[in-house]
Design a protein around this motif. Sequence first.
Motif, PDB file in Angstrom:
ATOM      1  N   ALA A 133      38.388  15.174  11.241  1.00  8.76           N
ATOM      2  CA  ALA A 133      37.223  16.061  11.107  1.00  8.76           C
ATOM      3  C   ALA A 133      36.390  15.825   9.859  1.00  8.76           C
ATOM      4  O   ALA A 133      35.509  16.630   9.576  1.00  8.76           O
ATOM      5  CB  ALA A 133      37.677  17.522  11.147  1.00  8.76           C
ATOM      6  N   PHE A 134      36.644  14.748   9.124  1.00 13.10           N
ATOM      7  CA  PHE A 134      35.752  14.416   8.019  1.00 13.10           C
ATOM      8  C   PHE A 134      34.597  13.574   8.557  1.00 13.10           C
ATOM      9  O   PHE A 134      34.400  12.410   8.194  1.00 13.10           O
ATOM     10  CB  PHE A 134      36.492  13.657   6.919  1.00 13.10           C
ATOM     11  N   LEU A 135      33.840  14.165   9.449  1.00 18.32           N
ATOM     12  CA  LEU A 135      32.644  13.550  10.011  1.00 18.32           C
ATOM     13  C   LEU A 135      31.851  14.645  10.723  1.00 18.32           C
ATOM     14  O   LEU A 135      32.374  15.730  10.972  1.00 18.32           O
ATOM     15  CB  LEU A 135      32.973  12.394  10.960  1.00 18.32           C
ATOM     16  N   GLN A 136      30.625  14.358  11.070  1.00 16.83           N
ATOM     17  CA  GLN A 136      29.744  15.419  11.576  1.00 16.83           C
ATOM     18  C   GLN A 136      30.130  15.890  12.972  1.00 16.83           C
ATOM     19  O   GLN A 136      29.972  17.065  13.311  1.00 16.83           O
ATOM     20  CB  GLN A 136      28.292  14.953  11.568  1.00 16.83           C
ATOM     21  N   HIS A 137      30.611  14.978  13.807  1.00 18.27           N
ATOM     22  CA  HIS A 137      31.088  15.344  15.134  1.00 18.27           C
ATOM     23  C   HIS A 137      32.472  14.734  15.333  1.00 18.27           C
ATOM     24  O   HIS A 137      32.723  13.615  14.883  1.00 18.27           O
ATOM     25  CB  HIS A 137      30.158  14.820  16.234  1.00 18.27           C
TER      26      HIS A 137
END
Length: 361
Positions: A133-137
């Motif tokens: 989850a270290f990203l926008q989606h």
Amino acid sequence: MPIETQGVVALGKGRPVSLETVVVPEPGPGEARVEVQACGVCHTDLHYREGGITDDFPFLLGHEAAGIVESVGPDVTSVAPGDFVILNWRAVCGECRACLRGRPWYCFNTHNAKQKMTLADGTPLTPALGIGAFLQHTLVAAGQCTKVDPRAPAMVAGLLGCGVMAGLGAALNTGGVRHGDSVAVFGCGGVGNASIAAAHLAGATTIIGVDVDVRKLQWAQDFGATHVVNSRETDPVEAIRALTGGFGADVVIEAVGSPQVYEQAFYARDLAGTVVLVGVPRPDMQLTLPFLEVFGRGGALKSSWYGDCLPSRDFPTMIDLYLQGRLPLEKFVTETGDLGDVEEAFHKMERGEVLRSVIML
């Protein structure tokens, strides 16, 4: 259509994390794509980076997150686009022996998205705890999305996705702390202080925080500890006995994951008391206890997996308690940052400078 976005990736064991282009597929059957709004920096992510969990590099890090469902795959009815959700890594199957016995918080067959997120060159990524989850989606199984009240800020809601829920559940679910109990917590980081907050919420009358760090002991008092013990200066077993009429605590929670600390926790409990291990030990660690003492002291020695939580039950409850002002989740957030701050957040966590760094997206 697939989405390309920047994500925090651990490319090799012990190497600093890097920002890489990640391809996130359109959700398939039973899957959901979530627009991540906030994700906490957890020790588990660091364990992945260090190769302490598996060697399936490269890892897409981040798992303690909340956000908005962007799209869902065919046959998904549990969540819909626009829902505010906390991501969880215990998506219960409903069919394994634990689920069929009415104990879904022990589900032995939790599931993740079937499709793989990849690097731009097609290299499959292993998402931390099946989330990443270290990203926008991010792409997850729909069962990994738990709907909660959208009035809660993502910055605090996401913390229930791992460490804070583990600590809350260690006290409330595994330890069964009740009104009037005495509780001792060894290790006053994020997980330990969540156990202290839960003991306070449950009405424990004596709550003792134990640590070697003066700053963490102050945090423990902020979360409801009635007493603190610096175990660098004082024998914690003797101190806990002195604070509990000479008997020891009803529930002792070990939030460090150390055989030496666990032994102290074992002897710091009252007869027929409960010890809860929620700290994660290394694979090489060994524990030795006198067998007669295990028998003679009675009670229970328990391990707490994810606080023995059932996300569909516990996440909405904890968010309601937060919104009522009874559970101060906001106190766990030491700092916020962006994706480029994850590596430094790991170092701050190792130095014990933060309870939680939260990455905002």
